[in-house]
Design a protein around this motif. Structure first.
Motif, PDB file in Angstrom:
ATOM      1  N   ILE A 231       0.874  -1.169   0.000  1.00 23.56           N
ATOM      2  CA  ILE A 231       0.000   0.000   0.000  1.00 23.56           C
ATOM      3  C   ILE A 231       0.910   1.218   0.000  1.00 23.56           C
ATOM      4  N   ARG A 232       0.985   1.879  -1.140  1.00 24.50           N
ATOM      5  CA  ARG A 232       1.946   2.969  -1.328  1.00 24.50           C
ATOM      6  C   ARG A 232       1.351   4.289  -0.870  1.00 24.50           C
ATOM      7  N   LEU A 233       1.548   4.592   0.413  1.00 26.43           N
ATOM      8  CA  LEU A 233       1.033   5.824   0.997  1.00 26.43           C
ATOM      9  C   LEU A 233       2.095   6.511   1.843  1.00 26.43           C
ATOM     10  N   GLN A 234       2.058   7.829   1.857  1.00 24.25           N
ATOM     11  CA  GLN A 234       2.938   8.616   2.719  1.00 24.25           C
ATOM     12  C   GLN A 234       2.355   8.679   4.127  1.00 24.25           C
ATOM     13  N   ASP A 235       3.219   8.924   5.105  1.00 22.53           N
ATOM     14  CA  ASP A 235       2.748   9.154   6.473  1.00 22.53           C
ATOM     15  C   ASP A 235       2.274  10.593   6.568  1.00 22.53           C
ATOM     16  N   ASP A 236       1.114  10.836   6.024  1.00 24.28           N
ATOM     17  CA  ASP A 236       0.550  12.175   5.935  1.00 24.28           C
ATOM     18  C   ASP A 236      -0.900  12.103   6.391  1.00 24.28           C
ATOM     19  N   ALA A 237      -1.337  13.113   7.125  1.00 20.96           N
ATOM     20  CA  ALA A 237      -2.702  13.108   7.660  1.00 20.96           C
ATOM     21  C   ALA A 237      -3.755  13.021   6.570  1.00 20.96           C
ATOM     22  N   SER A 238      -3.404  13.436   5.354  1.00 20.55           N
ATOM     23  CA  SER A 238      -4.372  13.418   4.260  1.00 20.55           C
ATOM     24  C   SER A 238      -4.386  12.097   3.499  1.00 20.55           C
ATOM     25  N   SER A 239      -3.454  11.207   3.764  1.00 15.82           N
ATOM     26  CA  SER A 239      -3.424   9.906   3.090  1.00 15.82           C
ATOM     27  C   SER A 239      -4.642   9.079   3.504  1.00 15.82           C
ATOM     28  N   LYS A 240      -5.279   8.439   2.534  1.00 14.24           N
ATOM     29  CA  LYS A 240      -6.520   7.712   2.794  1.00 14.24           C
ATOM     30  C   LYS A 240      -6.255   6.232   3.074  1.00 14.24           C
ATOM     31  N   LEU A 241      -5.722   5.964   4.237  1.00 16.70           N
ATOM     32  CA  LEU A 241      -5.477   4.577   4.630  1.00 16.70           C
ATOM     33  C   LEU A 241      -6.796   3.860   4.930  1.00 16.70           C
ATOM     34  N   LEU A 242      -7.815   4.630   5.295  1.00 12.93           N
ATOM     35  CA  LEU A 242      -9.139   4.083   5.560  1.00 12.93           C
ATOM     36  C   LEU A 242      -9.656   3.260   4.383  1.00 12.93           C
ATOM     37  N   ASP A 243      -9.342   3.686   3.166  1.00 18.02           N
ATOM     38  CA  ASP A 243      -9.818   2.982   1.974  1.00 18.02           C
ATOM     39  C   ASP A 243      -9.290   1.556   1.878  1.00 18.02           C
ATOM     40  N   HIS A 244      -8.259   1.232   2.675  1.00 18.03           N
ATOM     41  CA  HIS A 244      -7.613  -0.076   2.581  1.00 18.03           C
ATOM     42  C   HIS A 244      -7.850  -0.959   3.804  1.00 18.03           C
ATOM     43  N   PHE A 245      -8.644  -0.487   4.780  1.00 19.36           N
ATOM     44  CA  PHE A 245      -8.821  -1.248   6.010  1.00 19.36           C
ATOM     45  C   PHE A 245      -9.427  -2.635   5.756  1.00 19.36           C
ATOM     46  N   GLU A 246     -10.442  -2.702   4.896  1.00 22.71           N
ATOM     47  CA  GLU A 246     -11.065  -4.002   4.643  1.00 22.71           C
ATOM     48  C   GLU A 246     -10.121  -4.932   3.887  1.00 22.71           C
ATOM     49  N   GLU A 247      -9.344  -4.349   2.988  1.00 16.61           N
ATOM     50  CA  GLU A 247      -8.350  -5.133   2.257  1.00 16.61           C
ATOM     51  C   GLU A 247      -7.290  -5.685   3.206  1.00 16.61           C
ATOM     52  N   ILE A 248      -6.872  -4.861   4.156  1.00 13.42           N
ATOM     53  CA  ILE A 248      -5.901  -5.285   5.167  1.00 13.42           C
ATOM     54  C   ILE A 248      -6.483  -6.422   6.003  1.00 13.42           C
ATOM     55  N   PHE A 249      -7.757  -6.286   6.378  1.00 11.90           N
ATOM     56  CA  PHE A 249      -8.408  -7.340   7.157  1.00 11.90           C
ATOM     57  C   PHE A 249      -8.435  -8.650   6.389  1.00 11.90           C
ATOM     58  N   GLU A 250      -8.837  -8.594   5.135  1.00 12.04           N
ATOM     59  CA  GLU A 250      -8.928  -9.808   4.323  1.00 12.04           C
ATOM     60  C   GLU A 250      -7.574 -10.494   4.198  1.00 12.04           C
TER      61      GLU A 250
END
Length: 335
Positions: A231-250
């Motif tokens: 998951i290619r994201l910066q450690d930035d408050a605006s990064s949308k890690l939420l969009d990947h929570f279900e994928e991470i769970f799976e």
């Protein structure tokens, strides 16, 4: 409803790759998690005067906010109460035999050690004379100590890569010879650590890691035989890690069901990886963000998602349960 880990509402077709990357740039599919019942999720606490194998493991490694002191000789004193022959054959890394407690370097600093852990063959103190003498010395000096639950037998079974025949005295030797491993989060299959740890093939092999979630732009996914979710994201408050929570769970739920071991990492193992781990704990244990954070903070005290990630976790809590239980802003300020 039952635990989210057994819920059929999650799709099981998350794309994974061996020796490669999964570019996760689109939101995960929406699943119907609203309405799950909150369950209390608490720390497994050892009895007074004792420490669990998991907690000793994390104490020995880089799980805490005092990582720079892990190699300091006065940070952790581990004493082996077994007989000398058993100690010489194999012992927990950096441990001294109990007969050493009367030596100058230990005896003179007995009250200066931050942590003192004793172990025998099992949870008991044992009955050999040297062990009893070492315990009396500690008690007479007023030095606090804890016993390892399960002793050497249990620790070696779970963490054989942290047992050897080497006796190490100086800080220089510790820095040169002692490897620090990722934090153990859920026994004995989910770990969280740094990007530098994730790229060390020998470390990954010794721990039996089969799957890695790489949430960074700094590190590649190229160890042979390891299955990656990138998951290619910066450690930035605006990064949308939420969009990947279900994928991470799976991904992680699949690792657990197939008996694998997973490592979640970012760069320093503090913000992005902690956010991913928290989202998994919340959903798999159907617990609040606050309970998940208390648990993760115990296992890896340096965990500290940025404010944006905390707010996303707060939204995820509301999405899972249909109700807000944790003030994410307040939790962020308390970190």
């Amino acid at each position: 409803m039952g635990s989210a880990s057994s819920s059929s509402c999650c799709s099981r077709n998350a794309k994974v790759a061996t020796v490669g990357t999964i570019q996760s740039n689109k939101p995960a599919k929406k699943a119907h998690f609203i309405g799950l019942c909150v369950k209390p999720f608490q720390l497994p606490i050892a009895a007074d005067g004792h420490i669990s194998c998991a907690d000793l493991y994390n104490l020995m490694n880089d799980a805490n906010k005092f990582t720079q002191f892990v190699h300091h000789p006065l940070y952790l004193l581990i004493l082996d109460l077994r007989d000398a022959a058993a100690y010489a054959l194999d012992h927990i890394q950096t441990a001294f035999h109990c007969s050493s407690v009367a030596s100058g370097i230990i005896n003179e600093n007995i009250l200066n050690f931050k942590h003192i852990v004793l172990y025998g063959v099992d949870t008991s103190l044992g009955s050999n004379e040297r062990a009893e003498s070492a315990v009396r010395l500690l008690e007479d000096a007023g030095a606090g100590f804890v016993m390892l639950v399960g002793g050497y037998t249990e620790f070696e079974k779970r963490f054989p890569f942290l047992c050897n025949t080497v006796t190490i005295w100086s800080q220089t030797e510790r820095e040169r010879k002692v490897t620090t491993y990722p934090s153990l989060i859920l026994e004995d299959w989910l770990y969280q650590g740094t990007g530098n740890q994730a790229k060390r093939e020998r470390l990954i092999r010794s721990m039996g890691i089969t799957h890695v979630i790489n949430i960074s732009t700094e590190f590649s996914c190229d160890l042979p035989g390891v299955t990656y979710l990138a998951i290619r994201l910066q450690d930035d408050a605006s990064s949308k890690l939420l969009d990947h929570f279900e994928e991470i769970f799976e991904f992680l739920d699949g690792v657990k069901r197939t008996g694998g071991k997973a490592l979640v990492h970012c760069n320093l193992g503090v913000s992005r990886s902690s956010t991913a781990t928290l989202s998994y704990i919340m959903l798999s244990q159907t617990c609040t963000l606050l309970d998940a954070y208390k648990f993760l903070h115990h296992r890896r005290p340096c965990c500290a998602p940025n404010r944006g990630f905390f707010l996303q976790l707060g939204f995820f809590e509301e999405y899972i349960f249909g109700k807000k239980f944790t003030d994410a802003n307040q939790l962020w300020f308390a970190v």
